[in-house]
Design a protein around this motif. Structure first.
Motif, PDB file in Angstrom:
ATOM      1  N   GLN A  44       0.826  -1.196   0.000  1.00 14.11           N
ATOM      2  CA  GLN A  44       0.000   0.000   0.000  1.00 14.11           C
ATOM      3  C   GLN A  44       0.871   1.261   0.000  1.00 14.11           C
ATOM      4  OE1 GLN A  44      -3.527  -0.398   2.249  1.00 14.11           O
ATOM      5  NE2 GLN A  44      -3.848   1.796   2.560  1.00 14.11           N
ATOM      6  N   ILE A  45       0.458   2.238  -0.830  1.00 16.26           N
ATOM      7  CA  ILE A  45       1.270   3.450  -0.985  1.00 16.26           C
ATOM      8  C   ILE A  45       0.537   4.712  -0.525  1.00 16.26           C
ATOM      9  CG2 ILE A  45       2.663   2.476  -2.844  1.00 16.26           C
ATOM     10  CD1 ILE A  45       0.930   3.998  -4.838  1.00 16.26           C
ATOM     11  N   ILE A  46      -0.675   4.558  -0.004  1.00 16.78           N
ATOM     12  CA  ILE A  46      -1.421   5.700   0.536  1.00 16.78           C
ATOM     13  C   ILE A  46      -2.144   5.262   1.807  1.00 16.78           C
ATOM     14  CG2 ILE A  46      -1.804   6.638  -1.786  1.00 16.78           C
ATOM     15  CD1 ILE A  46      -4.756   5.754  -1.483  1.00 16.78           C
ATOM     16  N   ASP A  47      -2.725   6.228   2.511  1.00 10.99           N
ATOM     17  CA  ASP A  47      -3.611   5.892   3.630  1.00 10.99           C
ATOM     18  C   ASP A  47      -4.885   5.246   3.096  1.00 10.99           C
ATOM     19  OD1 ASP A  47      -1.803   7.150   5.293  1.00 10.99           O
ATOM     20  OD2 ASP A  47      -2.992   8.990   5.515  1.00 10.99           O
ATOM     21  N   ASN A  48      -5.580   4.509   3.967  1.00  8.93           N
ATOM     22  CA  ASN A  48      -6.950   4.139   3.622  1.00  8.93           C
ATOM     23  C   ASN A  48      -7.790   5.406   3.608  1.00  8.93           C
ATOM     24  OD1 ASN A  48      -6.330   1.453   3.516  1.00  8.93           O
ATOM     25  ND2 ASN A  48      -7.701   0.815   5.166  1.00  8.93           N
ATOM     26  N   ILE A  49      -8.646   5.521   2.611  1.00  6.53           N
ATOM     27  CA  ILE A  49      -9.519   6.682   2.493  1.00  6.53           C
ATOM     28  C   ILE A  49     -10.938   6.253   2.847  1.00  6.53           C
ATOM     29  CG2 ILE A  49     -10.402   8.492   1.000  1.00  6.53           C
ATOM     30  CD1 ILE A  49      -7.383   8.668   1.635  1.00  6.53           C
ATOM     31  N   THR A  50     -11.496   6.826   3.913  1.00  3.79           N
ATOM     32  CA  THR A  50     -12.850   6.518   4.355  1.00  3.79           C
ATOM     33  C   THR A  50     -13.744   7.735   4.130  1.00  3.79           C
ATOM     34  OG1 THR A  50     -12.701   7.340   6.631  1.00  3.79           O
ATOM     35  CG2 THR A  50     -11.758   5.163   6.185  1.00  3.79           C
ATOM     36  N   ARG A  51     -15.020   7.571   4.377  1.00  3.66           N
ATOM     37  CA  ARG A  51     -15.944   8.703   4.241  1.00  3.66           C
ATOM     38  C   ARG A  51     -15.695   9.768   5.307  1.00  3.66           C
ATOM     39  NH1 ARG A  51     -20.025   7.325   0.664  1.00  3.66           N
ATOM     40  NH2 ARG A  51     -19.990   5.125   0.082  1.00  3.66           N
ATOM     41  N   GLU A  52     -15.037   9.347   6.395  1.00  6.76           N
ATOM     42  CA  GLU A  52     -14.741  10.278   7.484  1.00  6.76           C
ATOM     43  C   GLU A  52     -13.354  10.905   7.353  1.00  6.76           C
ATOM     44  OE1 GLU A  52     -15.922   7.051   8.110  1.00  6.76           O
ATOM     45  OE2 GLU A  52     -17.958   7.911   8.090  1.00  6.76           O
ATOM     46  N   GLY A  53     -12.532  10.423   6.435  1.00  3.78           N
ATOM     47  CA  GLY A  53     -11.205  10.979   6.269  1.00  3.78           C
ATOM     48  C   GLY A  53     -10.153   9.904   6.078  1.00  3.78           C
ATOM     49  N   HIS A  54      -8.908  10.213   6.479  1.00  2.00           N
ATOM     50  CA  HIS A  54      -7.782   9.310   6.278  1.00  2.00           C
ATOM     51  C   HIS A  54      -7.632   8.349   7.455  1.00  2.00           C
ATOM     52  CE1 HIS A  54      -5.485  11.766   3.070  1.00  2.00           C
ATOM     53  NE2 HIS A  54      -6.738  12.184   3.116  1.00  2.00           N
ATOM     54  N   ASP A  55      -7.228   7.122   7.139  1.00  4.63           N
ATOM     55  CA  ASP A  55      -6.842   6.139   8.158  1.00  4.63           C
ATOM     56  C   ASP A  55      -5.410   5.726   7.837  1.00  4.63           C
ATOM     57  OD1 ASP A  55      -6.408   4.048   9.859  1.00  4.63           O
ATOM     58  OD2 ASP A  55      -8.169   2.886   9.285  1.00  4.63           O
ATOM     59  N   PRO A  56      -4.418   6.273   8.556  1.00  2.00           N
ATOM     60  CA  PRO A  56      -3.016   6.057   8.194  1.00  2.00           C
ATOM     61  C   PRO A  56      -2.438   4.716   8.641  1.00  2.00           C
ATOM     62  CG  PRO A  56      -3.159   7.456  10.124  1.00  2.00           C
ATOM     63  CD  PRO A  56      -4.579   7.223   9.676  1.00  2.00           C
ATOM     64  N   ARG A  57      -3.231   3.926   9.345  1.00  2.00           N
ATOM     65  CA  ARG A  57      -2.681   2.691   9.924  1.00  2.00           C
ATOM     66  C   ARG A  57      -2.243   1.686   8.873  1.00  2.00           C
ATOM     67  NH1 ARG A  57      -7.497   0.734  13.521  1.00  2.00           N
ATOM     68  NH2 ARG A  57      -8.598   1.485  11.645  1.00  2.00           N
ATOM     69  N   HIS A  58      -2.753   1.802   7.665  1.00  2.00           N
ATOM     70  CA  HIS A  58      -2.488   0.772   6.653  1.00  2.00           C
ATOM     71  C   HIS A  58      -1.437   1.197   5.622  1.00  2.00           C
ATOM     72  CE1 HIS A  58      -5.942  -1.538   8.150  1.00  2.00           C
ATOM     73  NE2 HIS A  58      -6.511  -0.360   8.285  1.00  2.00           N
ATOM     74  N   MET A  59      -0.879   2.376   5.791  1.00  2.00           N
ATOM     75  CA  MET A  59       0.175   2.821   4.888  1.00  2.00           C
ATOM     76  C   MET A  59       1.338   1.833   4.911  1.00  2.00           C
ATOM     77  SD  MET A  59       1.409   4.913   2.766  1.00  2.00           S
ATOM     78  CE  MET A  59       3.021   5.320   2.092  1.00  2.00           C
ATOM     79  N   ALA A  60       1.836   1.429   3.751  1.00  2.00           N
ATOM     80  CA  ALA A  60       2.949   0.491   3.575  1.00  2.00           C
ATOM     81  C   ALA A  60       2.577  -0.952   3.910  1.00  2.00           C
ATOM     82  CB  ALA A  60       4.170   0.918   4.398  1.00  2.00           C
ATOM     83  N   ARG A  61       1.318  -1.232   4.064  1.00  2.00           N
ATOM     84  CA  ARG A  61       0.884  -2.601   4.363  1.00  2.00           C
ATOM     85  C   ARG A  61       1.059  -3.498   3.142  1.00  2.00           C
ATOM     86  NH1 ARG A  61      -5.397  -4.193   5.812  1.00  2.00           N
ATOM     87  NH2 ARG A  61      -5.185  -6.464   5.583  1.00  2.00           N
ATOM     88  N   ASP A  62       1.552  -4.696   3.379  1.00  2.00           N
ATOM     89  CA  ASP A  62       1.710  -5.688   2.306  1.00  2.00           C
ATOM     90  C   ASP A  62       0.406  -6.477   2.194  1.00  2.00           C
ATOM     91  OD1 ASP A  62       2.380  -7.612   0.498  1.00  2.00           O
ATOM     92  OD2 ASP A  62       4.030  -8.476   1.669  1.00  2.00           O
ATOM     93  N   ARG A  63      -0.300  -6.306   1.103  1.00  2.00           N
ATOM     94  CA  ARG A  63      -1.584  -6.986   0.900  1.00  2.00           C
ATOM     95  C   ARG A  63      -1.460  -8.179  -0.055  1.00  2.00           C
ATOM     96  NH1 ARG A  63      -6.350  -4.052   2.341  1.00  2.00           N
ATOM     97  NH2 ARG A  63      -5.929  -1.967   3.164  1.00  2.00           N
ATOM     98  N   SER A  64      -0.274  -8.550  -0.405  1.00  2.00           N
ATOM     99  CA  SER A  64      -0.084  -9.553  -1.459  1.00  2.00           C
ATOM    100  C   SER A  64      -0.632 -10.922  -1.091  1.00  2.00           C
ATOM    101  CB  SER A  64       1.401  -9.675  -1.805  1.00  2.00           C
ATOM    102  OG  SER A  64       2.158 -10.078  -0.665  1.00  2.00           O
ATOM    103  N   THR A  65      -0.737 -11.227   0.190  1.00  2.00           N
ATOM    104  CA  THR A  65      -1.202 -12.558   0.598  1.00  2.00           C
ATOM    105  C   THR A  65      -2.695 -12.602   0.919  1.00  2.00           C
ATOM    106  OG1 THR A  65      -0.662 -12.139   2.932  1.00  2.00           O
ATOM    107  CG2 THR A  65       1.058 -13.121   1.554  1.00  2.00           C
ATOM    108  N   ARG A  66      -3.352 -11.476   0.855  1.00  2.00           N
ATOM    109  CA  ARG A  66      -4.774 -11.441   1.190  1.00  2.00           C
ATOM    110  C   ARG A  66      -5.581 -12.131   0.096  1.00  2.00           C
ATOM    111  NH1 ARG A  66      -6.020 -11.981   5.326  1.00  2.00           N
ATOM    112  NH2 ARG A  66      -7.897 -10.717   5.435  1.00  2.00           N
TER     113      ARG A  66
END
Length: 293
Positions: A44-66
């Motif tokens: 992941q190269i950005i924050d999660n974007i929600t209707r309420e704003g940014h969620d920075p917890r997932h920045m740089a998360r590796d999602r390849s195994t999901r």
């Protein structure tokens, strides 16, 4: 998702511009919980974007195994996942993923949209219960020792005609829509139309005492029933036959639900069966003891 991915391709890998674009887009994606973008390696190269704003917890998360990232590249470059349990909230979720390509057609990232199943519109009307006969094998340890056991007569077995007559009365005239008989332990469980969230347990002494009907006032047969009144004693009579037909493979417990029409059976081998009441009444003993187990 396709149109948004094409727009994002112009901004890769500018984090700020990507986040701005997704922030402007998420109101137009119904029920979406959050949007994210990864690079070509699914990091992941950005924050999660929600209707309420940014969620920075997932920045740089590796999602390849999901699960939603598996076998994503195909003829459409789009995948809507099966439901899965989310890693962070442990909730049933869905994810839609769209491949992001550069003008030369090379994969440069992935656009993802996450959905929480709780927040999706109800789909109960799309589901119909399967009333065809279904068999589910039980504990292998019990099955392996099947021929070292035999049926031991229970108190309910000795008064089975009285018990079945009482159960028939309760289901026909006293508002019980689901009744389960535990033959080996001589008890019953009841669910009532006017109180479906709780169940009652009747002991053997209750099951042979007609006065117990006074605890469940008479009421009209529920309009939701798909099992006619006249079929209830026939179902119970068949249960009796299955209880006594064989001393090794015998019925341990069984239930009838007059609203969904299902008969559930559990045998001494720990095998369970679910079958519609009409089909159940057409099956003879040969069906149950001629290899179906």
């Amino acid at each position: 998702m396709y149109d948004l991915a094409k727009q994002c391709a112009k901004d890769m890998p500018d984090r700020q511009r990507l986040e701005q674009r997704l922030t402007a887009s998420i109101p137009n994606i119904p029920y979406c919980k959050h949007l994210f973008i990864t690079d070509a390696r699914a990091r992941q190269i950005i924050d999660n974007i929600t209707r309420e704003g940014h969620d920075p917890r997932h920045m740089a998360r590796d999602r390849s195994t999901r699960p939603y990232m598996q076998n994503i590249v195909g003829t459409t470059d789009f995948k809507l996942s099966e439901a899965y349990i989310s890693r962070n909230n442990n909730r049933p979720s869905l994810t839609a993923v769209q491949v992001i390509r550069d003008p030369e057609g090379m994969i440069i990232g992935f656009l993802g949209a996450d959905y929480d199943l709780r927040e999706l519109p109800g789909t109960q009307s799309l589901y119909k219960e399967n009333h065809s006969w279904r068999q589910i094998k039980g504990d292998p340890a019990i099955r392996s020792g099947l021929f070292q056991q035999h049926r031991v007569e229970s108190a309910l077995d000795r008064r089975i005609d009285d018990v079945l007559a009482l159960m028939t009365e309760l289901m026909s005239e006293n508002g019980v829509f689901h009744g389960k008989l535990h033959f080996s332990s001589s008890r019953a469980s009841l669910w009532l139309v006017d109180d479906p969230y709780s169940y009652r347990i009747l002991s053997f002494d209750d099951l042979i005492d007609p006065d117990v009907c006074l605890a469940y006032p008479h009421q009209p047969y529920t309009q939701r029933a798909v099992v006619p009144k006249t079929a209830i004693p026939k179902v119970f009579e068949m249960l009796k036959e299955l209880r006594f037909a064989d001393e090794v493979i015998y019925l341990r417990n069984a239930s009838l639900n007059i609203c969904n029409g299902l008969v559930a059976l559990n045998f001494s081998c720990d095998g369970s069966h679910y079958i519609g009441w009409e089909e159940f009444l057409t099956k003879g003993l040969d069906f149950w003891f001629g290899g179906a187990e």
